[in-house]
Design a protein around this motif. Structure first.
Motif, PDB file in Angstrom:
ATOM      1  N   LEU A  98       0.829  -1.212   0.000  1.00 21.45           N
ATOM      2  CA  LEU A  98       0.000   0.000   0.000  1.00 21.45           C
ATOM      3  C   LEU A  98       0.858   1.255   0.000  1.00 21.45           C
ATOM      4  N   PHE A  99       1.972   1.217   0.732  1.00 19.41           N
ATOM      5  CA  PHE A  99       2.886   2.360   0.735  1.00 19.41           C
ATOM      6  C   PHE A  99       3.459   2.596  -0.655  1.00 19.41           C
ATOM      7  N   LEU A 100       3.867   1.513  -1.340  1.00 18.85           N
ATOM      8  CA  LEU A 100       4.436   1.650  -2.680  1.00 18.85           C
ATOM      9  C   LEU A 100       3.411   2.165  -3.688  1.00 18.85           C
ATOM     10  N   GLN A 101       2.142   1.899  -3.449  1.00 18.77           N
ATOM     11  CA  GLN A 101       1.088   2.371  -4.342  1.00 18.77           C
ATOM     12  C   GLN A 101       0.535   3.726  -3.917  1.00 18.77           C
ATOM     13  N   GLY A 102       0.989   4.238  -2.789  1.00 21.09           N
ATOM     14  CA  GLY A 102       0.432   5.462  -2.229  1.00 21.09           C
ATOM     15  C   GLY A 102       0.933   6.732  -2.891  1.00 21.09           C
ATOM     16  N   ASN A 103       0.247   7.829  -2.583  1.00 21.20           N
ATOM     17  CA  ASN A 103       0.564   9.119  -3.181  1.00 21.20           C
ATOM     18  C   ASN A 103       1.896   9.685  -2.707  1.00 21.20           C
ATOM     19  N   VAL A 104       2.230   9.522  -1.432  1.00 22.24           N
ATOM     20  CA  VAL A 104       3.475  10.091  -0.912  1.00 22.24           C
ATOM     21  C   VAL A 104       4.677   9.452  -1.597  1.00 22.24           C
ATOM     22  N   TYR A 105       4.668   8.140  -1.722  1.00 17.13           N
ATOM     23  CA  TYR A 105       5.761   7.431  -2.388  1.00 17.13           C
ATOM     24  C   TYR A 105       5.887   7.874  -3.849  1.00 17.13           C
ATOM     25  N   LYS A 106       4.766   7.942  -4.535  1.00 18.54           N
ATOM     26  CA  LYS A 106       4.781   8.350  -5.948  1.00 18.54           C
ATOM     27  C   LYS A 106       5.267   9.783  -6.096  1.00 18.54           C
ATOM     28  N   GLN A 107       4.860  10.672  -5.173  1.00 18.28           N
ATOM     29  CA  GLN A 107       5.292  12.059  -5.273  1.00 18.28           C
ATOM     30  C   GLN A 107       6.788  12.196  -5.016  1.00 18.28           C
ATOM     31  N   ILE A 108       7.282  11.518  -3.997  1.00 17.64           N
ATOM     32  CA  ILE A 108       8.714  11.618  -3.683  1.00 17.64           C
ATOM     33  C   ILE A 108       9.546  11.102  -4.850  1.00 17.64           C
ATOM     34  N   THR A 109       9.242   9.906  -5.327  1.00 14.15           N
ATOM     35  CA  THR A 109      10.026   9.346  -6.428  1.00 14.15           C
ATOM     36  C   THR A 109       9.796  10.125  -7.727  1.00 14.15           C
ATOM     37  N   GLY A 110       8.602  10.674  -7.899  1.00 13.53           N
ATOM     38  CA  GLY A 110       8.329  11.486  -9.080  1.00 13.53           C
ATOM     39  C   GLY A 110       9.131  12.771  -9.084  1.00 13.53           C
ATOM     40  N   TYR A 111       9.223  13.423  -7.926  1.00 15.43           N
ATOM     41  CA  TYR A 111      10.025  14.645  -7.844  1.00 15.43           C
ATOM     42  C   TYR A 111      11.513  14.361  -8.001  1.00 15.43           C
ATOM     43  N   VAL A 112      11.964  13.226  -7.495  1.00 10.81           N
ATOM     44  CA  VAL A 112      13.367  12.844  -7.699  1.00 10.81           C
ATOM     45  C   VAL A 112      13.622  12.610  -9.186  1.00 10.81           C
ATOM     46  N   ALA A 113      12.711  11.926  -9.859  1.00 13.99           N
ATOM     47  CA  ALA A 113      12.851  11.706 -11.305  1.00 13.99           C
ATOM     48  C   ALA A 113      12.813  13.030 -12.062  1.00 13.99           C
ATOM     49  N   LEU A 114      11.922  13.932 -11.664  1.00 19.27           N
ATOM     50  CA  LEU A 114      11.851  15.249 -12.306  1.00 19.27           C
ATOM     51  C   LEU A 114      13.148  16.019 -12.101  1.00 19.27           C
ATOM     52  N   PHE A 115      13.726  15.905 -10.921  1.00 24.04           N
ATOM     53  CA  PHE A 115      15.016  16.542 -10.641  1.00 24.04           C
ATOM     54  C   PHE A 115      16.089  16.022 -11.599  1.00 24.04           C
ATOM     55  N   PHE A 116      16.112  14.701 -11.813  1.00 24.62           N
ATOM     56  CA  PHE A 116      17.083  14.124 -12.751  1.00 24.62           C
ATOM     57  C   PHE A 116      16.825  14.602 -14.185  1.00 24.62           C
ATOM     58  N   VAL A 117      15.570  14.728 -14.566  1.00 30.59           N
ATOM     59  CA  VAL A 117      15.249  15.224 -15.917  1.00 30.59           C
ATOM     60  C   VAL A 117      15.735  16.658 -16.079  1.00 30.59           C
ATOM     61  N   VAL A 118      15.505  17.494 -15.075  1.00 25.33           N
ATOM     62  CA  VAL A 118      15.961  18.885 -15.141  1.00 25.33           C
ATOM     63  C   VAL A 118      17.488  18.931 -15.208  1.00 25.33           C
ATOM     64  N   LEU A 119      18.162  18.113 -14.404  1.00 21.86           N
ATOM     65  CA  LEU A 119      19.628  18.066 -14.478  1.00 21.86           C
ATOM     66  C   LEU A 119      20.104  17.618 -15.855  1.00 21.86           C
ATOM     67  N   GLU A 120      19.417  16.648 -16.437  1.00 13.10           N
ATOM     68  CA  GLU A 120      19.773  16.195 -17.791  1.00 13.10           C
ATOM     69  C   GLU A 120      19.636  17.345 -18.799  1.00 13.10           C
ATOM     70  N   MET A 121      18.583  18.129 -18.654  1.00  8.68           N
ATOM     71  CA  MET A 121      18.385  19.246 -19.573  1.00  8.68           C
ATOM     72  C   MET A 121      19.462  20.315 -19.384  1.00  8.68           C
ATOM     73  N   VAL A 122      19.861  20.575 -18.138  1.00  5.67           N
ATOM     74  CA  VAL A 122      20.937  21.531 -17.882  1.00  5.67           C
ATOM     75  C   VAL A 122      22.243  21.019 -18.478  1.00  5.67           C
ATOM     76  N   LEU A 123      22.503  19.721 -18.319  1.00  7.69           N
ATOM     77  CA  LEU A 123      23.714  19.152 -18.908  1.00  7.69           C
ATOM     78  C   LEU A 123      23.685  19.241 -20.428  1.00  7.69           C
ATOM     79  N   THR A 124      22.517  19.039 -21.008  1.00 12.65           N
ATOM     80  CA  THR A 124      22.390  19.154 -22.458  1.00 12.65           C
ATOM     81  C   THR A 124      22.639  20.587 -22.897  1.00 12.65           C
ATOM     82  N   LEU A 125      22.089  21.533 -22.172  1.00  8.56           N
ATOM     83  CA  LEU A 125      22.351  22.938 -22.490  1.00  8.56           C
ATOM     84  C   LEU A 125      23.834  23.251 -22.364  1.00  8.56           C
TER      85      LEU A 125
END
Length: 170
Positions: free
Chosen positions: A13-40
């Motif tokens: 239930l924790f793995l399917q929950g909103n808090v887990y998804k938000q934390i890992t989603g924001y971490v993934a978004l952080f990596f995407v933003v870093l990738e874009m900065v590196l590309t720039l």
């Protein structure tokens, strides 16, 4: 046994929950933003970002590769190994396409650049000298890099839509 079942169900239930998804989603978004900065940083020849982020092209390229691998890992954690349905499935397949095109580019360029050969035969059974190393790298880059950039563009658009849907249906 009932305690183990209850604990594993709570973990599920924790793995399917909103808090887990938000934390890992924001971490993934952080990596995407870093990738874009590196590309720039890699692509921006005369931009002021090079003053802020010094370093060689090889360093930024290696960092871009490792951040991409980390993004794949974070995405696997975020999705808990589930492909999703409809839009999320298509979004995940586009992400895998981005990852595969990056892998093809890294393997192709590294294999050619680090080879001691000066000429490469595209078909071993045809005679002749072959293609020079520089020309082969340019031709490979023309194919895989345009594919990678197209898939990344589609990924960024789908990422915005994914974030919108995640908060709209929350």
């Amino acid at each position: 046994m009932p305690i183990l079942r209850e604990e594993s169900f709570n973990w599920y239930l924790f793995l399917q929950g909103n808090v887990y998804k938000q934390i890992t989603g924001y971490v993934a978004l952080f990596f995407v933003v870093l990738e874009m900065v590196l590309t720039l940083r890699k692509r921006g020849r005369g931009w002021k970002i090079k003053i802020v982020l010094p370093g060689s092209m090889q360093f930024w390229r290696v960092l871009h590769i490792f951040m991409g691998v980390a993004l794949v890992a974070v995405t696997a954690v975020h999705t808990v190994g589930v492909r999703g349905l409809n839009f999320n499935a298509a979004f995940l397949w586009v992400f895998f396409g981005v990852s595969l095109s990056a892998l093809v580019g890294v393997v192709a360029e590294t294999g050619v650049v680090e080879s001691s050969k000066r000429y490469f035969k595209l078909l071993p059974f045809i005679g002749g000298q072959g293609v020079q190393k520089g020309a082969l790298i340019r031709n490979l880059r023309a194919v895989w890099l345009s594919t990678h950039i197209f898939l990344v563009s589609a990924f960024i658009v789908m990422l915005g839509f994914h974030i919108f849907l995640a908060y709209y249906y929350q």
